[in-house]
Design a protein around this motif. Structure first.
Motif, PDB file in Angstrom:
ATOM      1  N   ASP A   1       0.844  -1.189   0.000  1.00 55.51           N
ATOM      2  CA  ASP A   1       0.000   0.000   0.000  1.00 55.51           C
ATOM      3  C   ASP A   1       0.877   1.235   0.000  1.00 55.51           C
ATOM      4  O   ASP A   1       2.080   1.165   0.172  1.00 55.51           O
ATOM      5  CB  ASP A   1      -0.972   0.002   1.193  1.00 55.51           C
TER       6      ASP A   1
ATOM      7  N   THR B   1       2.322   4.303   3.787  1.00 53.49           N
ATOM      8  CA  THR B   1       3.415   3.967   4.694  1.00 53.49           C
ATOM      9  C   THR B   1       3.468   4.902   5.880  1.00 53.49           C
ATOM     10  O   THR B   1       3.691   4.474   7.022  1.00 53.49           O
ATOM     11  CB  THR B   1       4.756   4.018   3.942  1.00 53.49           C
TER      12      THR B   1
ATOM     13  N   ASN C   1       1.253   6.233   7.520  1.00 52.35           N
ATOM     14  CA  ASN C   1       0.213   5.980   8.509  1.00 52.35           C
ATOM     15  C   ASN C   1       0.410   4.662   9.250  1.00 52.35           C
ATOM     16  O   ASN C   1      -0.381   4.324  10.127  1.00 52.35           O
ATOM     17  CB  ASN C   1      -1.161   5.973   7.842  1.00 52.35           C
ATOM     18  N   LYS C   2       1.445   3.920   8.889  1.00 56.63           N
ATOM     19  CA  LYS C   2       1.706   2.662   9.575  1.00 56.63           C
ATOM     20  C   LYS C   2       2.403   2.935  10.907  1.00 56.63           C
ATOM     21  O   LYS C   2       3.127   3.925  11.056  1.00 56.63           O
ATOM     22  CB  LYS C   2       2.570   1.755   8.703  1.00 56.63           C
TER      23      LYS C   2
ATOM     24  N   GLU D   1       7.650 -10.767   6.403  1.00 66.50           N
ATOM     25  CA  GLU D   1       6.221 -10.776   6.742  1.00 66.50           C
ATOM     26  C   GLU D   1       5.604 -12.156   6.519  1.00 66.50           C
ATOM     27  O   GLU D   1       4.725 -12.586   7.268  1.00 66.50           O
ATOM     28  CB  GLU D   1       5.484  -9.736   5.889  1.00 66.50           C
TER      29      GLU D   1
ATOM     30  N   TYR E   1       8.342  -9.668  10.629  1.00 69.36           N
ATOM     31  CA  TYR E   1       7.763  -8.423  10.126  1.00 69.36           C
ATOM     32  C   TYR E   1       8.833  -7.558   9.467  1.00 69.36           C
ATOM     33  O   TYR E   1      10.033  -7.734   9.676  1.00 69.36           O
ATOM     34  CB  TYR E   1       7.043  -7.646  11.223  1.00 69.36           C
TER      35      TYR E   1
ATOM     36  N   LYS F   1       9.564  -0.469   7.002  1.00 72.10           N
ATOM     37  CA  LYS F   1       9.864   0.414   5.883  1.00 72.10           C
ATOM     38  C   LYS F   1      10.440   1.719   6.425  1.00 72.10           C
ATOM     39  O   LYS F   1       9.816   2.386   7.258  1.00 72.10           O
ATOM     40  CB  LYS F   1       8.592   0.688   5.079  1.00 72.10           C
TER      41      LYS F   1
ATOM     42  N   ARG G   1       4.677  -3.970   7.452  1.00 68.63           N
ATOM     43  CA  ARG G   1       3.543  -3.493   8.251  1.00 68.63           C
ATOM     44  C   ARG G   1       3.921  -2.356   9.193  1.00 68.63           C
ATOM     45  O   ARG G   1       3.051  -1.691   9.756  1.00 68.63           O
ATOM     46  CB  ARG G   1       2.932  -4.645   9.048  1.00 68.63           C
ATOM     47  N   PHE G   2       5.244  -2.125   9.364  1.00 64.82           N
ATOM     48  CA  PHE G   2       5.692  -1.066  10.258  1.00 64.82           C
ATOM     49  C   PHE G   2       6.514  -0.034   9.488  1.00 64.82           C
ATOM     50  O   PHE G   2       7.021  -0.304   8.394  1.00 64.82           O
ATOM     51  CB  PHE G   2       6.512  -1.645  11.416  1.00 64.82           C
ATOM     52  N   HIS G   3       6.669   1.132  10.094  1.00 63.86           N
ATOM     53  CA  HIS G   3       7.299   2.257   9.402  1.00 63.86           C
ATOM     54  C   HIS G   3       8.093   3.110  10.381  1.00 63.86           C
ATOM     55  O   HIS G   3       7.669   3.308  11.522  1.00 63.86           O
ATOM     56  CB  HIS G   3       6.217   3.118   8.741  1.00 63.86           C
TER      57      HIS G   3
END
Length: 248
Positions: free
Chosen positions: A4, A7, A9-10, A212, A217, A220, A229-231
């Protein structure tokens, strides 16, 4: 896992679990900030020592996984003695195997890349098993670089195109960062642990997706689409996250 473009907003990643996690880290744009030239990166003075301390706390389950040549990684991270993978998995320290033999046409390929860069005013980065053309100084040259490297890959089938951040690289066919993670995860120090991979650009997406998909996990670093899934926004944020695990 679907990618998606949200990023930013993760969430930030959870704290490293020293008894459970295996940590894999990209170099440029991840551990250190991107520089105008590959040889101009600035290494925080305490980075090698921090990585060494964290590796000890993880019982050895920490590795640097980069598209950089292994010789560059060893130079920039002098003082850190743990496993390192260079050239997208084609060369490594602390792994047996893999070490790829340089394709027979490496010298000819590098000469073509260097000649094109010189005549077209682009930056050429020689690598142990390939080379890259950078267009960061003039992003309008992207299509030109992509067309040239595509034609070169057709002529030199032992090499594959590897798009990167403001660059296009040619690397040995059959090697990738996700493949490197799979091999590292079989080593005694990493086996049975949850894979955690941090990376910043397109070359890292296969490894982020691999983590993932294998009960771990991805993290980014920076903006852009990602399977992670994480940023974290910047390399300094990643370094702070790593340092927090050292401090306990």
């Amino acid at each position: 896992m679907a990618m998606d473009d949200m990023t930013g907003n993760k969430p930030a990643p959870p704290a490293i679990e020293l008894a459970r996690d295996a940590v894999f880290l990209d170099f440029d744009g991840c551990l250190v900030e991107i520089a105008p030239r590959p040889d101009a990166v600035v290494i925080p003075p305490d980075l090698p020592a921090m990585l060494t301390t964290l590796a000890e706390a993880l019982d050895g389950a920490l590795a640097v996984v980069s598209g950089r040549s292994l010789r560059d990684l060893e130079h920039f991270l002098s003082g850190y003695a743990g496993p390192m993978v260079g050239s997208h998995g084609a060369e490594a320290r602390g792994m047996d195997p893999p070490l790829a033999e340089s394709p027979a046409e490496l010298t000819a390929l590098q000469a073509e890349l260097a000649r094109f860069a010189q005549t077209q005013g682009l930056l050429y980065e020689e690598k142990s098993h390939g080379g890259a053309l950078h267009f960061r100084a003039d992003p309008t040259r992207q299509q030109e670089v992509e067309e040239f490297t595509a034609a070169l890959a057709d002529r030199f089938p032992a090499f594959a195109i590897q798009p990167a951040k403001m660059a296009v690289e040619l690397r040995p066919e059959g090697y990738s960062k996700d493949g490197a993670l799979a091999l590292l995860s079989e080593l005694p120090d990493f086996s049975g642990r949850r894979p955690v991979y941090a990376g910043d650009d397109r070359t890292d997406e296969p490894a982020l997706a691999w983590a993932e998909a294998n009960e771990g996990y991805g993290i980014k670093i920076g903006e852009g689409e990602s399977a992670a899934r994480f940023h974290l926004p910047e390399p300094e944020d990643l370094r702070a996250w790593l340092a927090a695990a050292v401090r306990g």
